[in-house]
Scaffold this motif. Structure first.
Motif, PDB file in Angstrom:
ATOM      1  N   HIS A  18       0.927  -1.206  -0.045  1.00  0.00           N
ATOM      2  CA  HIS A  18      -0.088  -0.056  -0.045  1.00  0.00           C
ATOM      3  C   HIS A  18       0.903   1.270   0.061  1.00  0.00           C
ATOM      4  CE1 HIS A  18      -3.019  -2.766   1.503  1.00  0.00           C
ATOM      5  NE2 HIS A  18      -3.985  -1.951   0.912  1.00  0.00           N
ATOM      6  N   LEU A  19       0.552   2.250  -0.627  1.00  0.00           N
ATOM      7  CA  LEU A  19       1.034   3.542  -0.544  1.00  0.00           C
ATOM      8  C   LEU A  19       0.729   4.267   0.774  1.00  0.00           C
ATOM      9  CD1 LEU A  19       0.127   4.887  -4.259  1.00  0.00           C
ATOM     10  CD2 LEU A  19       2.454   3.745  -3.365  1.00  0.00           C
ATOM     11  N   VAL A  20       1.417   5.050   1.132  1.00  0.00           N
ATOM     12  CA  VAL A  20       1.146   5.734   2.487  1.00  0.00           C
ATOM     13  C   VAL A  20       0.533   6.902   2.379  1.00  0.00           C
ATOM     14  CG1 VAL A  20       2.288   6.453   4.710  1.00  0.00           C
ATOM     15  CG2 VAL A  20       2.974   4.319   3.883  1.00  0.00           C
ATOM     16  N   CYS A  21      -0.406   7.537   3.271  1.00  0.00           N
ATOM     17  CA  CYS A  21      -0.937   8.724   3.223  1.00  0.00           C
ATOM     18  C   CYS A  21      -1.192   9.343   4.720  1.00  0.00           C
ATOM     19  CB  CYS A  21      -2.282   8.430   2.749  1.00  0.00           C
ATOM     20  SG  CYS A  21      -3.573   7.512   3.555  1.00  0.00           S
ATOM     21  N   GLN A  22      -1.437  10.402   4.669  1.00  0.00           N
ATOM     22  CA  GLN A  22      -1.717  11.030   5.822  1.00  0.00           C
ATOM     23  C   GLN A  22      -2.550  10.553   6.771  1.00  0.00           C
ATOM     24  OE1 GLN A  22      -1.552  15.477   6.211  1.00  0.00           O
ATOM     25  NE2 GLN A  22      -3.414  15.608   7.007  1.00  0.00           N
ATOM     26  N   GLY A  23      -1.903  10.386   8.093  1.00  0.00           N
ATOM     27  CA  GLY A  23      -2.658   9.493   9.132  1.00  0.00           C
ATOM     28  C   GLY A  23      -2.046   8.389   9.253  1.00  0.00           C
ATOM     29  N   ALA A  24      -1.086   8.153   8.406  1.00  0.00           N
ATOM     30  CA  ALA A  24      -0.609   6.633   8.568  1.00  0.00           C
ATOM     31  C   ALA A  24      -0.087   6.554  10.156  1.00  0.00           C
ATOM     32  CB  ALA A  24       0.366   6.363   7.576  1.00  0.00           C
ATOM     33  N   THR A  25      -0.106   5.404  10.761  1.00  0.00           N
ATOM     34  CA  THR A  25       0.351   5.224  12.093  1.00  0.00           C
ATOM     35  C   THR A  25       1.891   4.965  12.069  1.00  0.00           C
ATOM     36  OG1 THR A  25      -1.835   4.508  12.605  1.00  0.00           O
ATOM     37  CG2 THR A  25       0.120   4.386  14.352  1.00  0.00           C
ATOM     38  N   CYS A  26       2.703   5.574  12.728  1.00  0.00           N
ATOM     39  CA  CYS A  26       4.286   4.964  13.012  1.00  0.00           C
ATOM     40  C   CYS A  26       4.642   4.783  14.343  1.00  0.00           C
ATOM     41  CB  CYS A  26       4.941   6.130  12.448  1.00  0.00           C
ATOM     42  SG  CYS A  26       4.593   6.583  10.504  1.00  0.00           S
ATOM     43  N   TYR A  61      -3.865  13.253  -3.419  1.00  0.00           N
ATOM     44  CA  TYR A  61      -4.856  12.807  -2.404  1.00  0.00           C
ATOM     45  C   TYR A  61      -4.808  11.195  -2.864  1.00  0.00           C
ATOM     46  CZ  TYR A  61      -6.187  16.907  -0.108  1.00  0.00           C
ATOM     47  OH  TYR A  61      -6.040  18.162   0.416  1.00  0.00           O
ATOM     48  N   ILE A  62      -4.871  10.191  -2.135  1.00  0.00           N
ATOM     49  CA  ILE A  62      -5.071   8.879  -2.354  1.00  0.00           C
ATOM     50  C   ILE A  62      -6.288   8.470  -1.311  1.00  0.00           C
ATOM     51  CG2 ILE A  62      -2.973   8.260  -3.219  1.00  0.00           C
ATOM     52  CD1 ILE A  62      -2.037   6.915  -0.767  1.00  0.00           C
ATOM     53  N   ASN A  63      -6.933   7.399  -1.745  1.00  0.00           N
ATOM     54  CA  ASN A  63      -7.917   6.662  -0.927  1.00  0.00           C
ATOM     55  C   ASN A  63      -8.631   7.577  -0.006  1.00  0.00           C
ATOM     56  OD1 ASN A  63      -7.910   4.828   2.302  1.00  0.00           O
ATOM     57  ND2 ASN A  63      -9.068   4.292   0.166  1.00  0.00           N
ATOM     58  N   ASP A  64      -9.208   8.468  -0.678  1.00  0.00           N
ATOM     59  CA  ASP A  64     -10.124   9.768  -0.374  1.00  0.00           C
ATOM     60  C   ASP A  64     -11.132  10.422  -1.117  1.00  0.00           C
ATOM     61  OD1 ASP A  64     -11.016  12.059   1.153  1.00  0.00           O
ATOM     62  OD2 ASP A  64      -8.953  12.986   1.220  1.00  0.00           O
ATOM     63  N   LYS A  65     -12.198   9.756  -1.224  1.00  0.00           N
ATOM     64  CA  LYS A  65     -13.328  10.057  -1.993  1.00  0.00           C
ATOM     65  C   LYS A  65     -13.407  11.666  -2.216  1.00  0.00           C
ATOM     66  CE  LYS A  65     -18.355   9.554  -2.621  1.00  0.00           C
ATOM     67  NZ  LYS A  65     -19.586   8.774  -1.732  1.00  0.00           N
ATOM     68  N   LYS A  94       8.329  16.994  -5.746  1.00  0.00           N
ATOM     69  CA  LYS A  94       9.555  16.062  -6.213  1.00  0.00           C
ATOM     70  C   LYS A  94       9.677  14.786  -5.598  1.00  0.00           C
ATOM     71  CE  LYS A  94       9.944  18.860  -9.848  1.00  0.00           C
ATOM     72  NZ  LYS A  94       8.901  19.021 -10.452  1.00  0.00           N
ATOM     73  N   GLY A  95       8.726  14.353  -4.536  1.00  0.00           N
ATOM     74  CA  GLY A  95       8.588  13.468  -3.704  1.00  0.00           C
ATOM     75  C   GLY A  95       8.474  11.999  -4.101  1.00  0.00           C
ATOM     76  N   LYS A  96       9.096  10.942  -3.922  1.00  0.00           N
ATOM     77  CA  LYS A  96       8.942   9.776  -4.002  1.00  0.00           C
ATOM     78  C   LYS A  96       8.020   9.184  -2.980  1.00  0.00           C
ATOM     79  CE  LYS A  96      13.048   9.847  -6.674  1.00  0.00           C
ATOM     80  NZ  LYS A  96      14.568   9.891  -6.496  1.00  0.00           N
ATOM     81  N   VAL A  97       7.008   8.500  -3.334  1.00  0.00           N
ATOM     82  CA  VAL A  97       5.816   7.979  -2.542  1.00  0.00           C
ATOM     83  C   VAL A  97       6.471   7.087  -1.664  1.00  0.00           C
ATOM     84  CG1 VAL A  97       3.995   8.442  -4.130  1.00  0.00           C
ATOM     85  CG2 VAL A  97       4.955   6.122  -3.825  1.00  0.00           C
ATOM     86  N   LEU A  98       5.799   7.004  -0.205  1.00  0.00           N
ATOM     87  CA  LEU A  98       6.174   6.062   0.701  1.00  0.00           C
ATOM     88  C   LEU A  98       5.432   4.900   0.477  1.00  0.00           C
ATOM     89  CD1 LEU A  98       6.607   8.261   3.854  1.00  0.00           C
ATOM     90  CD2 LEU A  98       8.293   7.640   2.438  1.00  0.00           C
ATOM     91  N   HIS A 122      -0.763   2.046   7.233  1.00  0.00           N
ATOM     92  CA  HIS A 122      -0.362   2.944   6.009  1.00  0.00           C
ATOM     93  C   HIS A 122      -1.295   4.136   5.996  1.00  0.00           C
ATOM     94  CE1 HIS A 122      -3.812   0.519   4.290  1.00  0.00           C
ATOM     95  NE2 HIS A 122      -3.089  -0.546   4.547  1.00  0.00           N
ATOM     96  N   GLY A 123      -2.649   3.963   6.639  1.00  0.00           N
ATOM     97  CA  GLY A 123      -3.279   5.060   6.674  1.00  0.00           C
ATOM     98  C   GLY A 123      -4.595   4.865   5.708  1.00  0.00           C
ATOM     99  N   GLN A 124      -4.476   4.037   4.690  1.00  0.00           N
ATOM    100  CA  GLN A 124      -5.530   3.996   3.759  1.00  0.00           C
ATOM    101  C   GLN A 124      -6.734   3.238   4.623  1.00  0.00           C
ATOM    102  OE1 GLN A 124      -5.056   3.334  -0.351  1.00  0.00           O
ATOM    103  NE2 GLN A 124      -3.039   3.288  -0.216  1.00  0.00           N
ATOM    104  N   LYS A 125      -8.055   3.362   4.117  1.00  0.00           N
ATOM    105  CA  LYS A 125      -9.184   2.852   4.565  1.00  0.00           C
ATOM    106  C   LYS A 125     -10.072   2.442   3.434  1.00  0.00           C
ATOM    107  CE  LYS A 125      -8.982   4.963   9.041  1.00  0.00           C
ATOM    108  NZ  LYS A 125      -9.654   6.007  10.032  1.00  0.00           N
ATOM    109  N   SER A 126     -10.788   1.540   3.580  1.00  0.00           N
ATOM    110  CA  SER A 126     -11.924   1.176   2.748  1.00  0.00           C
ATOM    111  C   SER A 126     -13.225   1.969   2.984  1.00  0.00           C
ATOM    112  CB  SER A 126     -12.353  -0.499   2.791  1.00  0.00           C
ATOM    113  OG  SER A 126     -11.177  -1.359   2.746  1.00  0.00           O
TER     114      SER A 126
END
Length: 170
Positions: free
Chosen positions: A15-23, A43-47, A100-104, A125-129
């Motif tokens: 999964h790609l990582v997004c804001q709200g990912a838990t570290c 944005y990803i995974n965000d309707k 110019k960032g490479k995705v986490l 990773h922060g994504q949700k269904s």
């Protein structure tokens, strides 16, 4: 299979990582949530396109919600001051135009000047269904009935459509 195909297959399983990912830092006592501060458009995974900014290797510095992982074992259990100096394990085939960032990826790791190289792991990773009416429209009705025989999916889908229409109207 060549090395490019192996890399693409390996990435497709993550999964790609997004804001709200838990570290969590291996020397800390509590997790913290990643905040994306280096870009504001992708944005990803965000309707709605309002919450889940894509995280990149450029998200360094004080980039967590509370900027602490609790008490730090490396500092005699004094309060952690979470600071990211670099990320490793990012996916270099996708570059966010804005910074110019490479995705986490979910197995990327961060370095802290106190904890050392790769001491911070991404534990979610922060994504949700999100279930939408499109999911119901595209689903095979026989499979839905087999999976959940006591739910009337026609009624659920109709209710979702009415809610979406109401939200669009407001």
């Amino acid at each position: 299979m060549n090395s490019t195909q192996q890399t693409q297959n390996k990435m497709s399983e993550k999964h790609l990582v997004c804001q709200g990912a838990t570290c969590k830092c291996k020397f800390g006592t509590v997790p913290d949530k990643l905040m994306v501060k280096t870009q504001t458009k992708r944005y990803i995974n965000d309707k709605e396109g309002k919450k889940k900014l894509t995280a990149t290797h450029k998200d360094i510095g004080k980039t967590f919600e509370k900027n602490t992982f609790g008490n730090c074992a490396k500092m005699n259990n004094n309060p952690c001051q979470a600071v990211v100096t670099e990320w490793t394990g990012f996916y270099d085939k996708i570059v966010i135009e804005d910074n110019k960032g490479k995705v986490l990826l979910e197995d990327s790791k961060a370095t802290c000047p106190i904890g050392g190289k790769d001491c911070i792991d991404i534990i979610n990773h922060g994504q949700k269904s999100e279930v939408t009416t499109g999911n119901f429209k595209n689903a095979n009705p026989e499979v839905l009935v087999e999976a959940c025989p006591f739910i009337d999916f026609t009624e659920v889908s109709d209710n979702m459509e009415m809610e979406e229409e109401k939200a669009d109207y407001i």
